[in-house]
Write a protein that holds these residues in place. Structure first.
Motif, PDB file in Angstrom:
ATOM      1  N   PRO A  10       0.814  -1.233   0.000  1.00 38.84           N
ATOM      2  CA  PRO A  10       0.000   0.000   0.000  1.00 38.84           C
ATOM      3  C   PRO A  10       0.840   1.273   0.000  1.00 38.84           C
ATOM      4  O   PRO A  10       0.481   2.261  -0.664  1.00 38.84           O
ATOM      5  N   TRP A  11       1.951   1.257   0.729  1.00 41.83           N
ATOM      6  CA  TRP A  11       2.809   2.439   0.783  1.00 41.83           C
ATOM      7  C   TRP A  11       3.498   2.685  -0.549  1.00 41.83           C
ATOM      8  O   TRP A  11       3.581   3.834  -1.010  1.00 41.83           O
ATOM      9  N   VAL A  12       4.001   1.621  -1.163  1.00 40.87           N
ATOM     10  CA  VAL A  12       4.668   1.769  -2.457  1.00 40.87           C
ATOM     11  C   VAL A  12       3.677   2.245  -3.514  1.00 40.87           C
ATOM     12  O   VAL A  12       3.994   3.093  -4.357  1.00 40.87           O
ATOM     13  N   ALA A  13       2.457   1.720  -3.469  1.00 40.45           N
ATOM     14  CA  ALA A  13       1.431   2.138  -4.427  1.00 40.45           C
ATOM     15  C   ALA A  13       1.082   3.607  -4.243  1.00 40.45           C
ATOM     16  O   ALA A  13       0.897   4.347  -5.225  1.00 40.45           O
ATOM     17  N   ALA A  14       1.005   4.057  -2.991  1.00 39.91           N
ATOM     18  CA  ALA A  14       0.702   5.465  -2.735  1.00 39.91           C
ATOM     19  C   ALA A  14       1.812   6.366  -3.266  1.00 39.91           C
ATOM     20  O   ALA A  14       1.540   7.413  -3.886  1.00 39.91           O
ATOM     21  N   VAL A  15       3.070   5.984  -3.032  1.00 43.01           N
ATOM     22  CA  VAL A  15       4.198   6.754  -3.552  1.00 43.01           C
ATOM     23  C   VAL A  15       4.159   6.792  -5.080  1.00 43.01           C
ATOM     24  O   VAL A  15       4.434   7.837  -5.697  1.00 43.01           O
ATOM     25  N   THR A  16       3.795   5.675  -5.689  1.00 41.14           N
ATOM     26  CA  THR A  16       3.710   5.614  -7.151  1.00 41.14           C
ATOM     27  C   THR A  16       2.690   6.602  -7.687  1.00 41.14           C
ATOM     28  O   THR A  16       2.960   7.347  -8.644  1.00 41.14           O
ATOM     29  N   VAL A  17       1.508   6.635  -7.088  1.00 41.87           N
ATOM     30  CA  VAL A  17       0.454   7.548  -7.544  1.00 41.87           C
ATOM     31  C   VAL A  17       0.904   9.000  -7.400  1.00 41.87           C
ATOM     32  O   VAL A  17       0.696   9.823  -8.302  1.00 41.87           O
ATOM     33  N   ILE A  18       1.536   9.326  -6.276  1.00 36.45           N
ATOM     34  CA  ILE A  18       1.991  10.705  -6.054  1.00 36.45           C
ATOM     35  C   ILE A  18       3.059  11.102  -7.069  1.00 36.45           C
ATOM     36  O   ILE A  18       2.983  12.172  -7.697  1.00 36.45           O
ATOM     37  N   LEU A  19       4.062  10.233  -7.252  1.00 36.41           N
ATOM     38  CA  LEU A  19       5.154  10.568  -8.177  1.00 36.41           C
ATOM     39  C   LEU A  19       4.644  10.717  -9.607  1.00 36.41           C
ATOM     40  O   LEU A  19       4.991  11.683 -10.301  1.00 36.41           O
ATOM     41  N   LEU A  20       3.839   9.770 -10.057  1.00 33.19           N
ATOM     42  CA  LEU A  20       3.342   9.834 -11.437  1.00 33.19           C
ATOM     43  C   LEU A  20       2.397  11.020 -11.622  1.00 33.19           C
ATOM     44  O   LEU A  20       2.402  11.663 -12.682  1.00 33.19           O
ATOM     45  N   GLY A  21       1.595  11.301 -10.600  1.00 39.99           N
ATOM     46  CA  GLY A  21       0.691  12.444 -10.714  1.00 39.99           C
ATOM     47  C   GLY A  21       1.443  13.755 -10.820  1.00 39.99           C
ATOM     48  O   GLY A  21       1.148  14.589 -11.692  1.00 39.99           O
ATOM     49  N   VAL A  22       2.409  13.957  -9.934  1.00 41.54           N
ATOM     50  CA  VAL A  22       3.203  15.184  -9.969  1.00 41.54           C
ATOM     51  C   VAL A  22       3.993  15.282 -11.273  1.00 41.54           C
ATOM     52  O   VAL A  22       4.044  16.343 -11.913  1.00 41.54           O
ATOM     53  N   ALA A  23       4.599  14.170 -11.685  1.00 41.63           N
ATOM     54  CA  ALA A  23       5.412  14.183 -12.909  1.00 41.63           C
ATOM     55  C   ALA A  23       4.563  14.456 -14.137  1.00 41.63           C
ATOM     56  O   ALA A  23       4.998  15.171 -15.057  1.00 41.63           O
ATOM     57  N   ALA A  24       3.358  13.891 -14.174  1.00 43.15           N
ATOM     58  CA  ALA A  24       2.490  14.102 -15.339  1.00 43.15           C
ATOM     59  C   ALA A  24       2.097  15.567 -15.473  1.00 43.15           C
ATOM     60  O   ALA A  24       2.140  16.146 -16.572  1.00 43.15           O
TER      61      ALA A  24
END
Length: 253
Positions: A19-33
């Motif tokens: 769950p933590w890795v998935a949350a970090v993934t969503v944040i990073l991809l969202g900000v990067a996009a």
């Protein structure tokens, strides 16, 4: 590494971390996009076409990184017989193939306005296409052989042999005349890319890496569950075929 050779220990760790890795993934991809595809400026030569870079370049990096991880896991499996090394390599293959396919498609989309052609038999492009076929061959080998141990061994050998292609991809722009641009980020004298493009690109690359880790954990957990289910089904089948004590006594009588 060997501490997680126990599937139950890995399942416990991955279940807590996922769950933590998935949350970090969503944040990073969202900000990067938003940063790369919306807020970053257009290039003075390529215009808005340069935004393809934020999808293409990290995908190309991950295509190679996934294969390196797959080959590394295969090496560990062959040499030390790590219980989950084959699982990690098998789980990585479709992810690496997806990143490679994305790199090829976005490269073609970027190449058309830049080079005037969707595809050229360029050394970099051709070697990445070979990488894509290596992924497909690896997955096909797993599917074609029913014996899991034998399939894992042969697939590991294929992964290690195919790793020869990685330095070819990396240095293809240096060894041969090519339309593909040279290295602009990982350079000895520092990146040649302006920071307004470099920072969102690196953020997207981190997002891709986090996405890989998230999907890898998910796929490994699924593979372990499937293995445990098949093992339980085999045990149940053996026990159902074993004669009961009453049947054995009546037969002896």
């Amino acid at each position: 590494m060997f501490g997680f050779a126990n599937p139950q220990r890995f399942m416990s760790f991955s279940g807590a971390a996922l769950p933590w890795v998935a949350a970090v993934t969503v944040i990073l991809l969202g900000v990067a996009a938003v940063w790369g595809l919306v807020l970053s400026p257009a290039d003075y030569q390529q215009g808005d076409t340069v935004r393809i870079m934020y999808v293409h370049v990290p995908a190309a990096w991950m295509a190679m990184a996934c294969y390196a991880a797959m080959a590394g896991a295969s090496f560990v499996s062959l040499i030390w017989g790590h219980a989950l090394a084959d699982v990690a390599a098998k789980a990585t293959a479709p992810l690496g193939a997806t990143f490679t396919g994305l790199a090829l498609v976005t490269g073609s989309l970027w190449g058309k306005p830049t080079w005037g052609a969707w595809w050229v038999w360029d050394a970099r492009l051709t070697s990445v296409l070979v990488l894509f076929f290596l992924y497909l061959g690896y997955m096909a080998l797993w599917s074609a052989i029913d014996d899991r141990i034998r399939a894992g061994r042969l697939a590991a050998i294929l992964a290690l042999v195919g790793a020869i292609n990685l330095p070819v991809i990396k240095f293809s722009v240096d060894f041969w005349n090519t339309l593909h641009q040279g290295t602009s980020v990982l350079r000895v004298d520092g990146p040649s890319l302006d920071t307004v493009f470099l920072y969102p690109l690196l953020m997207m690359a981190l997002g891709y890496m986090a996405l890989y880790v998230t999907l890898l954990l998910m796929r490994m957990r699924t593979e372990i569950w499937q293995q445990q289910t098949r093992a339980a089904a085999r045990r149940q089948a053996v026990e159902s075929e074993r004669p009961s004590p009453q049947t054995a006594e009546s037969t002896n009588g």
